[in-house]
Design a protein around this motif. Sequence first.
Motif, mmCIF file in Angstrom:
data_model
loop_
_atom_site.group_PDB
_atom_site.id
_atom_site.type_symbol
_atom_site.label_atom_id
_atom_site.label_comp_id
_atom_site.label_asym_id
_atom_site.label_seq_id
_atom_site.Cartn_x
_atom_site.Cartn_y
_atom_site.Cartn_z
ATOM 1 N N SER A 99 3.195 15.002 20.550
ATOM 2 C CA SER A 99 2.890 16.504 20.506
ATOM 3 C C SER A 99 3.455 17.205 19.136
ATOM 4 N N SER A 100 4.738 17.063 19.045
ATOM 5 C CA SER A 100 5.303 17.875 17.830
ATOM 6 C C SER A 100 4.988 17.095 16.542
ATOM 7 N N ALA A 101 4.948 15.911 16.684
ATOM 8 C CA ALA A 101 4.743 15.149 15.272
ATOM 9 C C ALA A 101 3.084 15.459 14.840
ATOM 10 N N ARG A 102 2.313 15.504 15.896
ATOM 11 C CA ARG A 102 0.908 15.911 15.888
ATOM 12 C C ARG A 102 0.742 17.107 15.330
ATOM 13 N N ARG A 103 1.377 18.116 15.829
ATOM 14 C CA ARG A 103 1.439 19.411 15.131
ATOM 15 C C ARG A 103 1.847 19.555 13.921
ATOM 16 N N LEU A 104 2.776 18.671 13.531
ATOM 17 C CA LEU A 104 3.276 18.866 12.127
ATOM 18 C C LEU A 104 2.308 18.362 11.212
ATOM 19 N N ARG A 105 1.643 17.245 11.369
ATOM 20 C CA ARG A 105 0.856 16.408 10.711
ATOM 21 C C ARG A 105 -0.327 17.215 10.494
ATOM 22 N N ASN A 106 -0.840 17.907 11.627
ATOM 23 C CA ASN A 106 -1.871 18.705 11.336
ATOM 24 C C ASN A 106 -1.810 20.139 10.646
ATOM 25 N N GLN A 107 -0.299 20.486 10.648
ATOM 26 C CA GLN A 107 -0.105 21.819 10.132
ATOM 27 C C GLN A 107 -0.651 22.725 11.330
ATOM 28 N N LYS A 108 -0.761 22.242 12.493
ATOM 29 C CA LYS A 108 -1.395 23.244 13.651
ATOM 30 C C LYS A 108 0.058 23.374 14.628
ATOM 31 N N THR A 109 -0.101 24.561 15.108
ATOM 32 C CA THR A 109 1.051 24.800 16.095
ATOM 33 C C THR A 109 0.405 24.659 17.474
ATOM 34 N N GLU A 110 -0.919 24.946 17.455
ATOM 35 C CA GLU A 110 -1.673 24.975 18.727
ATOM 36 C C GLU A 110 -1.077 26.038 19.767
ATOM 37 N N THR A 111 -0.785 27.086 19.280
ATOM 38 C CA THR A 111 -0.164 28.493 19.536
ATOM 39 C C THR A 111 -1.202 29.535 19.006
ATOM 40 N N ILE A 112 -1.508 30.215 19.985
ATOM 41 C CA ILE A 112 -2.280 31.423 19.486
ATOM 42 C C ILE A 112 -1.599 32.925 19.843
ATOM 43 N N ALA A 113 -1.402 33.744 18.964
ATOM 44 C CA ALA A 113 -0.620 35.140 19.343
ATOM 45 C C ALA A 113 -1.733 36.058 19.723
ATOM 46 N N ILE A 114 -1.319 37.128 20.891
ATOM 47 C CA ILE A 114 -2.075 38.032 21.228
ATOM 48 C C ILE A 114 -1.447 39.164 20.969
ATOM 49 N N LEU A 115 -1.713 40.291 20.272
ATOM 50 C CA LEU A 115 -0.905 41.403 20.080
ATOM 51 C C LEU A 115 -1.524 42.473 21.024
ATOM 52 N N LEU A 116 -0.941 43.093 21.759
ATOM 53 C CA LEU A 116 -1.278 44.311 22.648
ATOM 54 C C LEU A 116 -0.347 45.301 22.561
#
Lengths: 337, 337
Positions: B49-66
């Motif tokens: 998971s982490s390696a994949r995230r780094l490679r993709n430059q993706k965090t697979e995380t979204i933020a919701i502001l409320l």
Amino acid sequence: MPTIEDVAKQAGLSRTTVSRVINDQPYVAEEKRQRVKEAMDLLGYVPNSSARRLRNQKTETIAILLPNITNPFFSHLIEAMEIKASAWGYRVIICQTHEDEKKELDYLELLRTKQVDGVIMTAVRNEWSKIKPYLTYGPIVLCNENVRGANLPVVYVDHEQAAYEATRHLIQQGCRHLAYLSGGNDSIVAQNRQKGFLKALNQSGLSPVLDEKMEGAYTIDHGRDVLHSLVQHHPNVDGVFTGSDEVAAGMIHEAKQLGLRVPDDLAVVGFDNQAISLLMSPSITTVEQPVTEMGEHCVETLVHYIEHPSVLFRQEIVFRHQLLVRDSTQQRVTMIS
Amino acid sequence: MPTIEDVAKQAGLSRTTVSRVINDQPYVAEEKRQRVKEAMDLLGYVPNSSARRLRNQKTETIAILLPNITNPFFSHLIEAMEIKASAWGYRVIICQTHEDEKKELDYLELLRTKQVDGVIMTAVRNEWSKIKPYLTYGPIVLCNENVRGANLPVVYVDHEQAAYEATRHLIQQGCRHLAYLSGGNDSIVAQNRQKGFLKALNQSGLSPVLDEKMEGAYTIDHGRDVLHSLVQHHPNVDGVFTGSDEVAAGMIHEAKQLGLRVPDDLAVVGFDNQAISLLMSPSITTVEQPVTEMGEHCVETLVHYIEHPSVLFRQEIVFRHQLLVRDSTQQRVTMIS
């Protein structure tokens, strides 16, 4: 380019103090704040949040894991935590686990991937052995749940004692056929409450009323369902200790629809002293936890470990709860007099 | 070491499909799932998971502001968003802005510092010009607030029309001295509701009742305070359109304490169809928004932009609201008959 250390040296103050001034945080004397600003001007130091974060390897972000933000107990706990974290210059991100083991570990990954500096867990679903390895990557503080054997700070109230007192109160009001609603899961909190409930019953030589609908009750709708099931299968039930004011509210609302009198036919105790417990008619007898103080204490403990990294050790902080007696249980004719 | 692209090539499937299988996500046919697994075995690909995230430059995380998770409208919106995001393999982190401009920008920094892949904003306090630069770092979707001129997807209900309908209903029930409680701030939502309220009044040749306590009312306690102020300074008020069921509940509870009859002496409309609106006695007339559908739509739109990066363009999606008439306004003697 001057660094924060250069500013600290120039001002004759600690790095932490300089950092606090840069971040507009409280707890810095005006005189020191002035010295830091003068040193920054002299050296031409320009603070840059992202650069600083990268240099420090700090995200200045903490994660709070919780089962479900729709539960007001947790939303108020978060509220208190966030205000305190903000005062210390930390952002708070909130992660809902929905009591799912995989999600819980997935959010702990935020520590390993350096997306956050520390974590507060307000519920624990995984075995301690699965959580422990994450302590390598940053500090974790437990709030609300007391995991035995976990070598970290644990902040909670004594749920067994709280349940014992609530149940004793129901018995003192004349209830003889009592049910306990576990509040949704086989969590440590739920287990401890059950122990307290059974202890009070045992002392009075009573047996618990058991119903299959009782487990997993933690919403208003569950409260309604449980009431129907009880009325149908256990019409002699006269007292219920629930794990949540929402369940209690659902039960009371439905009881009224069915023509049952609360507390005369059925006495109900909630948990958490949520707003709804005072708005309902009758108002709901409940157990209050010192949510704000617990939340603040957790954040202060976590920030301490983030800013002064060291091995975490076990530390139990037990806060005091309080039984608030209201109309949903009171003025029942006691069998003693 | 084989990459995800190698697996895709070997299986003869797209990178996205392989990614979905690795992440245990839905919407992949069993046959394709099998082909991916065989290709992974053949190549000895181990997902990390982490390696994949780094490679993709993706965090697979979204933020919701409320603004505030203690408001049930937002907590239910988040609930729907999170379930949908999870199905697409994204973690959700929740960021409370407390309607603070600085905090709002600080959380948007999560985009710039690559701690998240995209952001959903459910309230907007800053000028659009201050938010716009963050679009360089990732997609943003607006939910609930319709910021004019903002070139991004906007999902909302027509608050002006909803307020107009609720106010017309009060007038039809015989109310002639009406007050509007803004719901806590000068947000775009609050302004639009006020427009609808005034429009209905104008059409009937009525003037609004104004009270200094009316602004900033968005909690149960505020509801109580407002009621006291109204009773003291404007005893002729006979109808109130509030921006929240909590405020309405606080008002109704306090009105009962003071011996006022709801709806006969005072009719009250809430907003959001929260659980409390049905539990209160009398039950509260309210406006329902399709929270789940709105939340789901926002997430799908955001994920689309994360996975297919392109310039965001303005796109308005207006969901339908519904006035739910209940006991807090009904059966008032009308002056028409």
